[in-house]
Scaffold this motif. Structure first.
Motif, PDB file in Angstrom:
ATOM      1  N   LYS A 333      -4.699  -1.612  10.262  1.00 13.45           N
ATOM      2  CA  LYS A 333      -3.622  -2.204   9.469  1.00 13.45           C
ATOM      3  C   LYS A 333      -3.428  -1.426   8.172  1.00 13.45           C
ATOM      4  CE  LYS A 333      -4.178  -6.942  11.200  1.00 13.45           C
ATOM      5  NZ  LYS A 333      -4.389  -8.353  10.828  1.00 13.45           N
ATOM      6  N   PRO A 334      -2.212  -1.472   7.605  1.00 13.91           N
ATOM      7  CA  PRO A 334      -1.957  -0.776   6.337  1.00 13.91           C
ATOM      8  C   PRO A 334      -2.924  -1.233   5.244  1.00 13.91           C
ATOM      9  CG  PRO A 334       0.096  -1.530   7.306  1.00 13.91           C
ATOM     10  CD  PRO A 334      -1.004  -2.141   8.125  1.00 13.91           C
ATOM     11  N   VAL A 335      -3.312  -0.292   4.398  1.00 15.24           N
ATOM     12  CA  VAL A 335      -4.244  -0.591   3.310  1.00 15.24           C
ATOM     13  C   VAL A 335      -3.633  -0.148   1.982  1.00 15.24           C
ATOM     14  CG1 VAL A 335      -6.529  -0.145   2.332  1.00 15.24           C
ATOM     15  CG2 VAL A 335      -6.248  -0.271   4.817  1.00 15.24           C
ATOM     16  N   GLY A 336      -3.303  -1.099   1.124  1.00 16.64           N
ATOM     17  CA  GLY A 336      -2.929  -0.790  -0.247  1.00 16.64           C
ATOM     18  C   GLY A 336      -1.535  -0.226  -0.455  1.00 16.64           C
ATOM     19  N   GLN A 337      -0.695  -0.210   0.576  1.00 12.65           N
ATOM     20  CA  GLN A 337       0.681   0.238   0.394  1.00 12.65           C
ATOM     21  C   GLN A 337       1.577  -0.462   1.412  1.00 12.65           C
ATOM     22  OE1 GLN A 337      -0.649   4.182   1.800  1.00 12.65           O
ATOM     23  NE2 GLN A 337      -1.582   2.437   2.755  1.00 12.65           N
ATOM     24  N   GLU A 338       2.876  -0.416   1.154  1.00 15.66           N
ATOM     25  CA  GLU A 338       3.832  -0.956   2.109  1.00 15.66           C
ATOM     26  C   GLU A 338       4.024   0.049   3.239  1.00 15.66           C
ATOM     27  OE1 GLU A 338       7.390  -3.114   0.281  1.00 15.66           O
ATOM     28  OE2 GLU A 338       6.749  -1.785  -1.339  1.00 15.66           O
ATOM     29  N   MET A 339       4.202  -0.461   4.439  1.00 15.91           N
ATOM     30  CA  MET A 339       4.412   0.403   5.607  1.00 15.91           C
ATOM     31  C   MET A 339       5.414  -0.265   6.536  1.00 15.91           C
ATOM     32  SD  MET A 339       1.591   1.844   8.362  1.00 15.91           S
ATOM     33  CE  MET A 339       0.714   2.804   7.131  1.00 15.91           C
ATOM     34  N   VAL A 340       6.405   0.503   6.984  1.00 18.17           N
ATOM     35  CA  VAL A 340       7.392  -0.004   7.932  1.00 18.17           C
ATOM     36  C   VAL A 340       7.609   1.030   9.025  1.00 18.17           C
ATOM     37  CG1 VAL A 340       8.633  -1.453   6.278  1.00 18.17           C
ATOM     38  CG2 VAL A 340       9.314   0.934   6.577  1.00 18.17           C
ATOM     39  N   ILE A 341       8.180   0.583  10.133  1.00 18.33           N
ATOM     40  CA  ILE A 341       8.588   1.462  11.229  1.00 18.33           C
ATOM     41  C   ILE A 341      10.113   1.497  11.234  1.00 18.33           C
ATOM     42  CG2 ILE A 341       8.488   1.889  13.707  1.00 18.33           C
ATOM     43  CD1 ILE A 341       5.750   1.999  12.371  1.00 18.33           C
ATOM     44  N   LEU A 380      13.113   9.458   1.353  1.00 11.96           N
ATOM     45  CA  LEU A 380      14.443   8.858   1.445  1.00 11.96           C
ATOM     46  C   LEU A 380      14.386   7.391   1.056  1.00 11.96           C
ATOM     47  CD1 LEU A 380      15.528  10.358   4.903  1.00 11.96           C
ATOM     48  CD2 LEU A 380      16.308  11.112   2.650  1.00 11.96           C
ATOM     49  N   PHE A 381      15.272   6.994   0.131  1.00  8.59           N
ATOM     50  CA  PHE A 381      15.406   5.586  -0.264  1.00  8.59           C
ATOM     51  C   PHE A 381      14.078   4.986  -0.727  1.00  8.59           C
ATOM     52  CE2 PHE A 381      18.388   6.438   3.288  1.00  8.59           C
ATOM     53  CZ  PHE A 381      19.552   6.496   2.536  1.00  8.59           C
ATOM     54  N   GLY A 382      13.256   5.813  -1.389  1.00  5.77           N
ATOM     55  CA  GLY A 382      11.998   5.303  -1.929  1.00  5.77           C
ATOM     56  C   GLY A 382      10.842   5.276  -0.950  1.00  5.77           C
ATOM     57  N   TRP A 383      11.092   5.710   0.288  1.00  4.20           N
ATOM     58  CA  TRP A 383      10.032   5.716   1.310  1.00  4.20           C
ATOM     59  C   TRP A 383       9.628   7.153   1.625  1.00  4.20           C
ATOM     60  CZ3 TRP A 383       7.846   1.254   3.001  1.00  4.20           C
ATOM     61  CH2 TRP A 383       8.575   0.069   2.810  1.00  4.20           C
ATOM     62  N   PHE A 384       8.325   7.356   1.857  1.00  8.62           N
ATOM     63  CA  PHE A 384       7.859   8.634   2.372  1.00  8.62           C
ATOM     64  C   PHE A 384       7.869   8.562   3.891  1.00  8.62           C
ATOM     65  CE2 PHE A 384       4.085  11.053   3.985  1.00  8.62           C
ATOM     66  CZ  PHE A 384       4.690  12.304   3.929  1.00  8.62           C
ATOM     67  N   HIS A 385       8.597   9.479   4.523  1.00 11.70           N
ATOM     68  CA  HIS A 385       8.701   9.529   5.973  1.00 11.70           C
ATOM     69  C   HIS A 385       7.614  10.470   6.498  1.00 11.70           C
ATOM     70  CE1 HIS A 385      12.818   7.619   6.461  1.00 11.70           C
ATOM     71  NE2 HIS A 385      12.591   7.628   5.159  1.00 11.70           N
ATOM     72  N   THR A 386       6.647   9.901   7.212  1.00 14.35           N
ATOM     73  CA  THR A 386       5.440  10.642   7.582  1.00 14.35           C
ATOM     74  C   THR A 386       5.661  11.682   8.669  1.00 14.35           C
ATOM     75  OG1 THR A 386       4.788   9.054   9.294  1.00 14.35           O
ATOM     76  CG2 THR A 386       4.042   8.607   7.024  1.00 14.35           C
ATOM     77  N   GLY A 387       6.706  11.506   9.485  1.00 15.13           N
ATOM     78  CA  GLY A 387       6.885  12.386  10.641  1.00 15.13           C
ATOM     79  C   GLY A 387       6.118  11.919  11.854  1.00 15.13           C
ATOM     80  N   ASP A 388       5.383  10.798  11.721  1.00 18.99           N
ATOM     81  CA  ASP A 388       4.626  10.231  12.841  1.00 18.99           C
ATOM     82  C   ASP A 388       5.431   9.119  13.507  1.00 18.99           C
ATOM     83  OD1 ASP A 388       2.254  11.759  12.667  1.00 18.99           O
ATOM     84  OD2 ASP A 388       1.562  10.533  11.001  1.00 18.99           O
ATOM     85  N   ILE A 389       5.368   9.057  14.818  1.00 16.20           N
ATOM     86  CA  ILE A 389       5.994   7.984  15.591  1.00 16.20           C
ATOM     87  C   ILE A 389       4.927   6.955  15.951  1.00 16.20           C
ATOM     88  CG2 ILE A 389       7.216   7.388  17.719  1.00 16.20           C
ATOM     89  CD1 ILE A 389       8.897   8.951  15.802  1.00 16.20           C
ATOM     90  N   GLY A 390       5.249   5.690  15.726  1.00 19.73           N
ATOM     91  CA  GLY A 390       4.289   4.642  16.046  1.00 19.73           C
ATOM     92  C   GLY A 390       4.967   3.295  16.176  1.00 19.73           C
ATOM     93  N   TYR A 391       4.151   2.254  16.344  1.00 24.56           N
ATOM     94  CA  TYR A 391       4.668   0.885  16.405  1.00 24.56           C
ATOM     95  C   TYR A 391       3.579  -0.079  15.961  1.00 24.56           C
ATOM     96  CZ  TYR A 391       1.977   0.385  20.760  1.00 24.56           C
ATOM     97  OH  TYR A 391       0.962   0.346  21.683  1.00 24.56           O
ATOM     98  N   PHE A 392       3.990  -1.247  15.491  1.00 17.15           N
ATOM     99  CA  PHE A 392       3.064  -2.319  15.168  1.00 17.15           C
ATOM    100  C   PHE A 392       2.956  -3.254  16.364  1.00 17.15           C
ATOM    101  CE2 PHE A 392       4.324  -1.529  10.622  1.00 17.15           C
ATOM    102  CZ  PHE A 392       3.046  -1.175  10.185  1.00 17.15           C
ATOM    103  N   ASP A 393       1.737  -3.681  16.671  1.00 18.09           N
ATOM    104  CA  ASP A 393       1.607  -4.707  17.711  1.00 18.09           C
ATOM    105  C   ASP A 393       1.809  -6.075  17.065  1.00 18.09           C
ATOM    106  OD1 ASP A 393      -0.808  -5.513  16.518  1.00 18.09           O
ATOM    107  OD2 ASP A 393      -2.058  -4.384  17.923  1.00 18.09           O
ATOM    108  N   SER A 394       1.710  -7.119  17.859  1.00 16.93           N
ATOM    109  CA  SER A 394       2.015  -8.465  17.360  1.00 16.93           C
ATOM    110  C   SER A 394       1.030  -8.948  16.300  1.00 16.93           C
ATOM    111  CB  SER A 394       2.045  -9.462  18.532  1.00 16.93           C
ATOM    112  OG  SER A 394       0.792  -9.451  19.214  1.00 16.93           O
ATOM    113  N   ASP A 395      -0.137  -8.306  16.195  1.00 15.75           N
ATOM    114  CA  ASP A 395      -1.129  -8.680  15.192  1.00 15.75           C
ATOM    115  C   ASP A 395      -1.079  -7.794  13.948  1.00 15.75           C
ATOM    116  OD1 ASP A 395      -2.316 -10.819  16.673  1.00 15.75           O
ATOM    117  OD2 ASP A 395      -3.304  -9.332  17.942  1.00 15.75           O
ATOM    118  N   GLY A 396      -0.088  -6.877  13.903  1.00 15.78           N
ATOM    119  CA  GLY A 396       0.070  -6.051  12.720  1.00 15.78           C
ATOM    120  C   GLY A 396      -0.737  -4.775  12.707  1.00 15.78           C
ATOM    121  N   TYR A 397      -1.341  -4.407  13.843  1.00 10.15           N
ATOM    122  CA  TYR A 397      -2.094  -3.162  13.939  1.00 10.15           C
ATOM    123  C   TYR A 397      -1.141  -2.021  14.298  1.00 10.15           C
ATOM    124  CZ  TYR A 397      -6.604  -5.608  13.803  1.00 10.15           C
ATOM    125  OH  TYR A 397      -7.692  -6.354  13.417  1.00 10.15           O
ATOM    126  N   LEU A 398      -1.344  -0.883  13.661  1.00 11.82           N
ATOM    127  CA  LEU A 398      -0.497   0.283  13.888  1.00 11.82           C
ATOM    128  C   LEU A 398      -1.032   1.123  15.040  1.00 11.82           C
ATOM    129  CD1 LEU A 398       1.836   2.181  12.958  1.00 11.82           C
ATOM    130  CD2 LEU A 398       0.156   3.285  11.460  1.00 11.82           C
TER     131      LEU A 398
END
Length: 518
Positions: A333-341, A380-398
């Motif tokens: 899970k994300p640690v200490g920062q906001e993370m979105v897909i 872009l728009f205040g977000w750093f785009h990592t270049g990695d493709i991923g998804y969150f599962d239903s429990d919030g794990y990346l």
């Protein structure tokens, strides 16, 4: 706002007599003495002409001189630029020039390629040696230390300058501030519950963000202790004896090192092992079979994490057992920062949907140095785009699927190389594996893979292909299998798929060229 320098001084005041650094078999340094050594070395740097915001390049093994000088550079509000000792003169010239370094620091034995490069572009070279812990660092440039008590470190000071590994392009310069480092140290301390009772042995090179932040600085920032191997680098021969002697409670490494430690355990096991709270793996994907073997061999949970230089290392991690469950195949899970897909239109994706991993937070760099093109696409728009493709599962794990530029497009089918790697690594006779895309006239791209068998195995290409056909959809099965004893890696053990592909494609083309006289 917080600074790393302030955090370390605070720790020295709370835990003055606790061990901070040991050089295996030689000496121990307490947190209060380390603070004194840093201030003394900082005074020497001022006398040597180092000014706030100057960039100072450092190339050392994992020695106490490096630790002290790195922190001393930061203390005088200058920027530390650690460099790999193994670089060629041309590589040193690029990194020294790109960072705009004003000074090159090395150990007393120097570094010929670095010195050659520094001399060529007019950068002064100074050596540092700690011959006596009581006397402090000796600098070749001066013996007079200026007063540093009036120097106030600012949260916005650029403290660390690193380069990305350049897996898909020219390395990009990443400036990291005092607040970036302090935030990352606090994030790492928090998720792994590091305290003054913890101890670790430094495994990874300290010129890289993984070893520097997760191994060294987070330990010092928690009042904990680190041990530096006598040789200044990782040694499988001395690793466990150091871990036992210094009562280590954890360690962090890349998968390549974990494999070496496992191999050593299986061929020359120790009589006893320390009781570890956890083992950490980061910087590359850890095969599920290796994770399971590590946990069984050393009776400790293995926590996979996700990190990048641009985030001052840690971005996500699997939790300690008391805080949650390790989810196989996830990086936590994300640690200490906001993370979105985000999808390609910038829309936030729901759980289960793939997209680009994007982050923002106090640990994230504000942008690459002197690289407008990269900044336009990555920030872009205040977000750093990592270049990695991923998804969150239903429990919030990346869960990571792959790099955008590494996804294999076979006739329109997007294939994750990480998924194919995982299947290959589940074969009992496979020690390491990496798949990669290669040009193909019919499909645009085709899948190939390189496999390193375990020692003593008779694994061949036919068996690997048979196994893949049984466990993968037909379009994901590698068309060609290379059985090999090594694949190209970075200095920190990270596999670069592009370079692996180039390596084996070159081997194919060379094999097709008739030898002279044939």
């Amino acid at each position: 706002m917080a600074t790393l320098t302030g955090l370390l001084k605070h720790v020295a005041g709370i835990f003055p007599d606790r061990r901070a650094i040991s050089v295996s078999g030689k000496f121990d340094i307490t947190h209060s003495r380390l603070d004194q050594l840093i201030d003394h070395a900082a005074g020497l740097l001022i006398s040597a002409g180092v000014k706030p915001h100057d960039v100072v390049a450092l190339t050392f093994p994992n020695t106490v001189e490096y630790v002290i000088m790195f922190l001393a550079v930061i203390r005088v509000r200058a920027t530390a630029a650690p460099l790999n000792q193994a670089y060629t003169a041309d590589e040193f010239e690029f990194y020294l020039s790109d960072s705009e370094s004003k000074l090159l620091l090395t150990g007393k034995d120097g570094n010929e390629p670095a010195e050659t490069a520094a001399s060529k572009i007019g950068i002064r070279h100074v050596t540092a040696a700690l011959n006596d812990v009581g006397l402090g660092i000796h600098l070749s440039a001066t013996s007079d230390a200026s007063d540093v008590n009036n120097i106030i470190n600012e949260s916005s000071d650029v403290t660390l300058f690193l380069h990305t590994s350049g897996t898909t392009s020219r390395p990009k310069g990443v400036p990291l501030t005092q607040v970036n480092l302090a935030s990352s140290v606090n994030n790492i301390k928090s998720v792994y519950k590091l305290t003054e009772l913890d101890s670790t042995v430094i495994v990874l090179p300290l010129f890289h963000v993984h070893g520097l932040l997760a191994g060294l600085l987070s330990s010092l920032g928690a009042g904990a202790a680190v041990t530096l191997p006598t040789a200044g680098r990782f040694s499988a021969t001395t690793f466990w004896s150091d871990m036992i002697k210094y009562q280590a409670t954890w360690y962090t490494a890349v998968p390549t090192i974990h494999q070496i430690i496992l191999d050593r355990h299986e061929t020359k096991p120790e009589a006893t092992y320390p009781q570890l709270r956890f083992i950490r793996s980061c910087s590359a994907s850890l095969a599920p079979t290796i994770l399971a073997r590590l946990e069984e061999a050393f009776n400790a949970p293995v926590l996979e994490a996700y990190a990048m230089t641009e985030a001052t290392h840690l971005m996500a991690s699997n939790p300690l057992p008391e805080d949650g469950t390790h989810v196989p195949g996830s990086v936590g899970k994300p640690v200490g920062q906001e993370m979105v897909i985000l999808d390609e239109n910038g829309v936030v994706q729901v759980a289960g949907a793939n997209g680009e991993v994007c982050i923002r937070g106090p640990n994230v760099t504000s942008g690459y140095k002197n690289n407008l093109e990269a900044n336009k696409s990555a920030f872009l728009f205040g977000w750093f785009h990592t270049g990695d493709i991923g998804y969150f599962d239903s429990d919030g794990y990346l869960h990571l699927v792959g790099r955008i530029k590494e996804l294999i497009n076979r006739g329109g089918e997007k294939i994750s190389p990480i998924e194919v790697d995982a299947v290959l690594l589940s074969h009992l006779d496979v020690a390491q594996a990496v798949c990669f895309g290669v040009p193909d006239d019919k499909y645009g791209e085709e899948i190939n893979c390189a496999v390193i068998p375990i020692e003593g195995s008779n694994l061949d290409e036919e068996e690997v292909s048979r196994f893949c056909k049984k466990n993968l959809a037909a379009f994901k099965v590698p068309k060609k299998v290379f059985i090999t004893d090594s694949v190209p890696k970075t200095a920190t053990g990270k596999i670069q798929r592009r370079i692996v592909a180039e390596h084996f494609l070159t081997r194919i083309s060379t094999a097709k060229v008739p030898k002279f006289g044939a």
